[in-house]
Design a protein around this motif. Structure first.
Motif, mmCIF file in Angstrom:
data_model
loop_
_atom_site.group_PDB
_atom_site.id
_atom_site.type_symbol
_atom_site.label_atom_id
_atom_site.label_comp_id
_atom_site.label_asym_id
_atom_site.label_seq_id
_atom_site.Cartn_x
_atom_site.Cartn_y
_atom_site.Cartn_z
ATOM 1 N N ALA A 130 -3.678 7.520 -9.949
ATOM 2 C CA ALA A 130 -5.107 7.411 -10.128
ATOM 3 C C ALA A 130 -5.562 5.861 -9.741
ATOM 4 N N ALA A 131 -4.857 4.858 -9.888
ATOM 5 C CA ALA A 131 -5.345 3.460 -9.527
ATOM 6 C C ALA A 131 -5.170 3.398 -7.983
ATOM 7 N N LEU A 132 -4.322 4.071 -7.326
ATOM 8 C CA LEU A 132 -4.357 4.052 -5.800
ATOM 9 C C LEU A 132 -5.220 4.909 -5.137
ATOM 10 N N ASP A 133 -5.829 5.752 -5.740
ATOM 11 C CA ASP A 133 -6.957 6.876 -5.184
ATOM 12 C C ASP A 133 -8.016 5.936 -5.337
ATOM 13 N N GLU A 134 -8.238 5.121 -6.020
ATOM 14 C CA GLU A 134 -9.575 4.650 -6.149
ATOM 15 C C GLU A 134 -9.839 3.337 -5.411
ATOM 16 N N SER A 138 -6.784 -0.634 2.696
ATOM 17 C CA SER A 138 -6.292 -1.896 2.824
ATOM 18 C C SER A 138 -5.941 -2.534 1.557
ATOM 19 N N GLN A 139 -6.534 -1.940 0.226
ATOM 20 C CA GLN A 139 -5.860 -2.646 -0.930
ATOM 21 C C GLN A 139 -4.836 -1.670 -1.431
ATOM 22 N N ARG A 140 -4.476 -0.585 -1.123
ATOM 23 C CA ARG A 140 -3.431 0.146 -1.993
ATOM 24 C C ARG A 140 -2.126 -0.596 -2.470
ATOM 25 N N THR A 141 -1.655 -1.316 -1.352
ATOM 26 C CA THR A 141 -0.241 -2.053 -1.852
ATOM 27 C C THR A 141 -0.767 -2.998 -2.920
ATOM 28 N N ALA A 142 -1.741 -3.535 -3.165
ATOM 29 C CA ALA A 142 -2.126 -4.655 -4.235
ATOM 30 C C ALA A 142 -2.304 -3.808 -5.220
ATOM 31 N N ALA A 147 -0.449 -1.890 -10.727
ATOM 32 C CA ALA A 147 0.248 -1.038 -11.795
ATOM 33 C C ALA A 147 1.579 -1.411 -12.096
ATOM 34 N N LEU A 148 2.351 -1.956 -11.237
ATOM 35 C CA LEU A 148 3.920 -2.099 -11.480
ATOM 36 C C LEU A 148 3.970 -3.374 -12.278
ATOM 37 N N THR A 149 2.875 -4.231 -12.217
ATOM 38 C CA THR A 149 2.950 -5.515 -12.985
ATOM 39 C C THR A 149 2.627 -5.054 -14.697
ATOM 40 N N GLU A 150 1.739 -4.034 -14.726
ATOM 41 C CA GLU A 150 1.472 -3.467 -15.907
ATOM 42 C C GLU A 150 2.673 -3.041 -16.689
ATOM 43 N N ASP A 151 3.701 -2.488 -15.976
ATOM 44 C CA ASP A 151 4.960 -1.967 -16.258
ATOM 45 C C ASP A 151 6.132 -2.936 -16.537
ATOM 46 N N GLY A 152 5.760 -4.174 -16.419
ATOM 47 C CA GLY A 152 6.701 -5.294 -16.611
ATOM 48 C C GLY A 152 7.609 -5.818 -15.364
ATOM 49 N N TYR A 153 6.874 -5.290 -14.139
ATOM 50 C CA TYR A 153 7.821 -5.738 -12.686
ATOM 51 C C TYR A 153 7.265 -6.940 -12.091
ATOM 52 N N GLU A 191 11.311 6.113 -2.618
ATOM 53 C CA GLU A 191 10.741 7.256 -2.303
ATOM 54 C C GLU A 191 9.232 7.412 -2.733
ATOM 55 N N VAL A 192 9.329 7.151 -3.852
ATOM 56 C CA VAL A 192 7.904 7.172 -4.671
ATOM 57 C C VAL A 192 6.909 6.194 -4.068
ATOM 58 N N PHE A 193 7.201 4.973 -3.816
ATOM 59 C CA PHE A 193 6.403 3.934 -3.231
ATOM 60 C C PHE A 193 5.983 4.639 -1.894
ATOM 61 N N SER A 194 6.939 5.300 -0.886
ATOM 62 C CA SER A 194 6.543 5.781 0.282
ATOM 63 C C SER A 194 5.359 6.929 0.134
ATOM 64 N N ARG A 195 5.503 7.785 -0.983
ATOM 65 C CA ARG A 195 4.372 8.952 -1.233
ATOM 66 C C ARG A 195 3.268 8.374 -1.541
ATOM 67 N N LEU A 196 3.193 7.374 -2.402
ATOM 68 C CA LEU A 196 2.066 6.776 -3.098
ATOM 69 C C LEU A 196 1.290 6.083 -1.926
ATOM 70 N N LEU A 197 1.877 5.249 -1.048
ATOM 71 C CA LEU A 197 1.206 4.594 -0.032
ATOM 72 C C LEU A 197 1.082 5.262 1.135
ATOM 73 N N GLY A 198 1.508 6.550 1.268
ATOM 74 C CA GLY A 198 1.408 7.393 2.437
ATOM 75 C C GLY A 198 2.067 7.029 3.708
ATOM 76 N N THR A 199 2.886 6.276 3.608
ATOM 77 C CA THR A 199 3.647 5.699 4.895
ATOM 78 C C THR A 199 5.144 5.406 4.486
ATOM 79 N N HIS A 200 5.874 5.164 5.613
ATOM 80 C CA HIS A 200 7.285 4.948 5.373
ATOM 81 C C HIS A 200 7.316 3.508 4.992
ATOM 82 N N VAL A 201 8.274 3.229 4.126
ATOM 83 C CA VAL A 201 8.607 1.886 3.565
ATOM 84 C C VAL A 201 9.888 1.505 3.673
ATOM 85 N N GLN A 202 10.125 0.173 3.623
ATOM 86 C CA GLN A 202 11.654 -0.146 3.727
ATOM 87 C C GLN A 202 12.095 -1.066 2.671
ATOM 88 N N ARG A 203 13.023 -0.810 1.948
ATOM 89 C CA ARG A 203 13.364 -1.817 1.128
ATOM 90 C C ARG A 203 14.334 -2.807 1.492
#
Length: 263
Positions: A130-134, A138-142, A147-153, A191-203
């Motif tokens: 929901a947060a990413l859809d809004e 250019s601000q989706r990664t931020a 959202a991750l910070t709210e979960d303690g990351y 895998e979830v990061f990739s789906r949420l951001l709509g692009t391939h990502v690399q750890r």
């Protein structure tokens, strides 16, 4: 005159917390963030090193390194991370071990743990979506970092070296010890990061395998093809084929590299 012991201890905790929130830091960076003198920060760092809470490392340099000795950064040790909120880490590791053994161990056990890991992060993803859809593209990664910070990351987003994309940095991992034993947790998260951001990502790096920060590279989005007619249709088909290939490659890359240090 030095401050009272309680005051000194409180400031020392702030120094450690700043390292937790921002990742490996130099004394100068800590001094600027905490509005202290570098001399004061170094005294606190000396105590934290002696207590085994932080350790000094050579600062990683991207690109060509200049002359002189590389700057030293201070990163939390495993014991330092344990002082925060990893009280249930051992319980989680034991639970995953039980899942693996109950499934028969070996490849079947690994598959069972992977299925659990995907189910766990899928539940997180629903909260993040929901947060990413809004957010604008250019601000989706931020938005994901928030959202991750709210979960303690303690996550942040910043431009990657050479401005080719962004880096999603998680300065804390509540399940770092468990992820060290069960890399499926990192793989499912990637895998979830990739789906949420709509692009391939690399750890690129993970706390679970000795790095100071979990770092995920997010490439910059390419502009969409415009126009009409046969050429536009061909471009669209090529783009679709490319995306499918990239998606397949991404999944394979995540399975092979997530949760492990790069070669």
């Amino acid at each position: 005159m030095p401050g009272a012991p309680d005051e000194q201890h409180g400031t020392r905790n702030k120094v450690a917390r700043s390292v937790l929130d921002h990742g490996p830091s130099t004394a100068a960076e800590l001094a600027q963030r905490l509005e202290l003198t570098q001399a004061a920060v170094r005294r606190h760092l000396d105590h934290l090193v002696a207590e085994g809470v932080v350790e000094a490392r050579a600062k990683r340099v991207y690109g060509t390194r200049g002359r002189g000795r590389p700057a030293r950064v201070f990163a939390l040790t495993d014991a330092g991370r344990d002082a925060f909120d990893q009280a249930y880490d051992q319980l989680a590791a034991e639970a995953l071990h039980w899942i693996a053994e109950s499934a028969g161990g070996g490849a079947a056990g690994e598959a069972a743990v992977a299925a659990f890991a995907r189910a766990r992060v899928a539940a997180q993803a629903e909260r993040y979506r929901a947060a990413l859809d809004e957010a604008p593209p250019s601000q989706r990664t931020a938005a994901l970092a928030e959202a991750l910070t709210e979960d303690g990351y303690a996550a942040t987003a910043r431009s990657a070296p050479a401005a080719s994309g962004e880096q999603l940095c998680q300065h804390h991992c509540p399940v770092a010890h468990t992820a060290e034993r069960f890399p499926q947790l990192c793989e499912a998260e990637t895998e979830v990061f990739s789906r949420l951001l709509g692009t391939h990502v690399q750890r690129l790096a993970t706390i679970a395998h000795g790095d100071g920060v979990c770092t995920t590279y997010v490439p910059r989005a390419q502009p969409a093809q415009t126009g009409s007619g046969p050429r536009a249709g061909e471009n669209a088909r090529n783009s679709s084929t490319h995306d499918t290939t990239a998606s397949t490659a991404t999944t394979a890359s995540a399975e092979n590299t997530a949760g492990r240090n790069p070669a």
